[in-house]
Motif scaffolding. Structure first.
Motif, PDB file in Angstrom:
ATOM      1  N   SER A  74      -0.260   4.719   5.873  1.00  0.00           N
ATOM      2  CA  SER A  74      -1.613   5.032   5.431  1.00  0.00           C
ATOM      3  C   SER A  74      -1.882   4.115   4.247  1.00  0.00           C
ATOM      4  N   ALA A  75      -3.139   3.911   3.967  1.00  0.00           N
ATOM      5  CA  ALA A  75      -3.484   3.003   2.873  1.00  0.00           C
ATOM      6  C   ALA A  75      -2.847   3.467   1.565  1.00  0.00           C
ATOM      7  N   ASP A  76      -2.856   4.782   1.346  1.00  0.00           N
ATOM      8  CA  ASP A  76      -2.268   5.316   0.108  1.00  0.00           C
ATOM      9  C   ASP A  76      -0.777   5.010   0.015  1.00  0.00           C
ATOM     10  N   LYS A  77      -0.066   5.261   1.125  1.00  0.00           N
ATOM     11  CA  LYS A  77       1.385   5.024   1.121  1.00  0.00           C
ATOM     12  C   LYS A  77       1.692   3.543   0.959  1.00  0.00           C
ATOM     13  N   VAL A  78       0.911   2.729   1.669  1.00  0.00           N
ATOM     14  CA  VAL A  78       1.168   1.286   1.611  1.00  0.00           C
ATOM     15  C   VAL A  78       0.961   0.774   0.182  1.00  0.00           C
ATOM     16  N   ILE A  79      -0.141   1.176  -0.429  1.00  0.00           N
ATOM     17  CA  ILE A  79      -0.402   0.644  -1.785  1.00  0.00           C
ATOM     18  C   ILE A  79       0.629   1.175  -2.777  1.00  0.00           C
ATOM     19  N   THR A  80       1.047   2.425  -2.615  1.00  0.00           N
ATOM     20  CA  THR A  80       2.070   2.976  -3.512  1.00  0.00           C
ATOM     21  C   THR A  80       3.354   2.163  -3.404  1.00  0.00           C
ATOM     22  N   MET A  81       3.746   1.847  -2.173  1.00  0.00           N
ATOM     23  CA  MET A  81       4.981   1.084  -1.980  1.00  0.00           C
ATOM     24  C   MET A  81       4.833  -0.356  -2.473  1.00  0.00           C
TER      25      MET A  81
END
Lengths: 283, 217
Positions: A269-276
């Protein structure tokens, strides 16, 4: 519709330097943490601040050459600014009528009623949701070709957010040559709306991807230390150490799902990707 | 510019009670005062200050950033403030002149030409005052701008008083200073004052446009 090349702005230690493009017919999202540079990008595009370098064009015209006539083709909403809160919706109508040749008064009043915006109440008495809806309504009510919306969903509850995204979808359906640039620090908001997403961190674009690709090909892989040692890392973009082992970000979900059935693989998800991307390290 | 003017008039609508009181005071002064000629003098100044208050409204909640996303240029914004100041100043000047004249005619205490002449000399001073106030307000914003304007007007007052006292001390009283003026054609004096007022407005507009063009929001 929008094209920037090394658009630069310096504020003390903060350096913005980014290149991106918003194509005709597309809704492009700009996501990033608070302070990542999203608002600086929007302000530069809207001529509110002067870039220190690079190039930014809207409709093929340099933004520094923009005239009020050019600005009529843009609908904008800023997160921290709007019409004076001492005005009412009724006050705004003649202002917009005088400013925009294509202002659609009937549409504005009809949509305002639909969104539950009282005509005679001062904006300062509006709830956060009502203020956000009014900003979007102002932006879409004059047949603009391009919307530039900075954090329009900030602070909204799920229902208000959905109503707002619905207005934007309707706006795009009316004319296929339109485009939207929208930002949010909650990227989940944008997944259902955007065709592509740019991720910005510390003033730099760290990832650009089609939303479909993020949702279908990106994944978070959770493995133990033992599993991590034997993991093929050629498609691992970021790694983060956790108490149980490692969390990895990949853009090749199918490869790992097929070859490492024992690993826990969560859809991207965009949130997970940006967090990583921000908190993880390169593999 | 029309859109901005509408916005400012709508914003001022919230101060309607103050306008009503001001109008009432103007009428009362014109009717009951023995020397109502000062009415066209004070009202335009008070009203032109209202134009400044719209700058504070624009700055409140960072609203001015949004204003410049609308089809409004920075120069257009600055010029609109001049327009507003002059519309309010000149409009209230006309109103005050009309009230004073009518009252004078009813009471039989003044003739129109005298009242008009007294009122006419106010206009160049109104222009100069707008010319000083607007760039300061645009540059420093509502709060700081007000303080700086107070300092400027305080300094001008001090200089004036000091000059007067110094004049008296060296034996040149105000009569001596004004005597040469009595020889000057009154029309030429008016024309000179108007040219000075208009010139100060033009210079001030140029400064304000430059202030706005440098601003970031």
């Amino acid at each position: 519709m929008i094209k920037t090349e090394n658009l630069q702005k310096r504020y003390g230690n903060f350096n913005l330097n980014c290149s991106f493009e918003v194509k005709k017919g597309c809704i492009t999202g700009l996501v990033g943490q608070n302070g990542a540079g999203k608002t600086t990008v929007f302000k530069a595009l809207l001529g509110l601040i002067y870039p220190d370098g690079g190039k930014a064009e809207i409709f093929g015209k340099n933004i520094t050459d923009f005239t009020p006539e050019d600005k009529e083709k843009i609908g904008a909403a800023l997160s921290d600014s709007g019409f004076s809160e001492y005005l009412t919706v009724k006050d705004i109508i003649p202002i917009l009528k005088a400013l925009y040749k294509s202002f659609d008064e009937k549409f504005f009043i009809r949509q305002g009623e639909k969104l539950g915006l009282p005509l005679n109440k001062k904006i300062k008495e509006f709830s956060t949701g009502m203020k956000a809806k009014l900003k979007i309504l102002v932006a879409v009510s004059h047949k603009a070709s391009l919307l530039i919306l900075d954090e329009p969903t900030a602070g909204l509850d799920v229902v208000a957010r959905d109503e707002l995204l619905e207005i934007l979808r309707e706006y795009m359906e009316e004319d296929e040559n339109r485009a939207i640039l929208i930002s949010s620090h909650i990227s989940g908001d944008l997944e259902s709306l955007c065709d592509d997403i740019y991720m910005i961190h510390n003033g730099k674009i760290v990832l650009h991807e089609d939303t479909d690709v993020i949702l279908s090909d990106y994944a978070i892989i959770k493995v133990t230390e033992e599993q991590f040692k034997s993991l093929d890392k050629q498609y691992i973009l970021r790694v983060k150490k956790e108490p149980f082992g490692y969390v990895c970000l990949t853009d090749q979900k199918a490869f790992y799902a097929e070859n490492y059935p024992e690993a826990v693989i969560e859809n991207g998800s965009a949130d997970k990707v940006i967090t990583m991307i921000i908190r993880g390290q390169e593999a | 510019m029309k859109g901005l003017l509408i916005k400012d008039f709508r914003l001022m609508k919230s101060q309607i009670n103050f306008f009503i009181i001001l109008t009432a005071v103007t009428v009362v002064l014109a009717v009951f005062s023995d020397n109502p000629s000062f009415v066209p003098g004070y009202l335009p100044f008070v009203m032109s200050v209202f134009a400044l208050s719209t700058i504070s409204y624009d700055e409140f909640n960072n609203s001015s950033a949004f204003l410049f996303t609308l089809p409004v240029s920075r120069t257009g914004y600055a010029l609109e403030k001049y327009c507003l100041s002059l519309i309010l100043g000149a409009g209230s000047w006309l109103f005050a002149l009309a009230v004073t004249t009518v009252s004078g005619m009813i009471k039989g205490t003044a003739v129109f030409s005298e009242t008009a002449a007294a009122a006419l000399i106010i206009l160049p001073f109104l222009f100069i005052s707008v010319a000083v106030m607007l760039p300061v307000q645009l540059k420093f914003g509502g709060e700081k701008g007000r303080i700086i304007l107070m300092i400027i007007f305080g300094a001008v007052f001090l200089i004036f008083v000091t000059a007067l006292k110094t004049g008296e001390a060296i034996g040149n009283d105000i009569q001596a200073i004004s005597n040469p003026l009595s020889g000057v054609n009154l029309k030429a004096l008016f024309a000179g004052a108007f040219i000075a007022g208009a010139a100060s407005l033009l210079i001030s507009m140029k400064i304000s446009c430059s202030v706005m063009n440098k601003k970031e929001f």
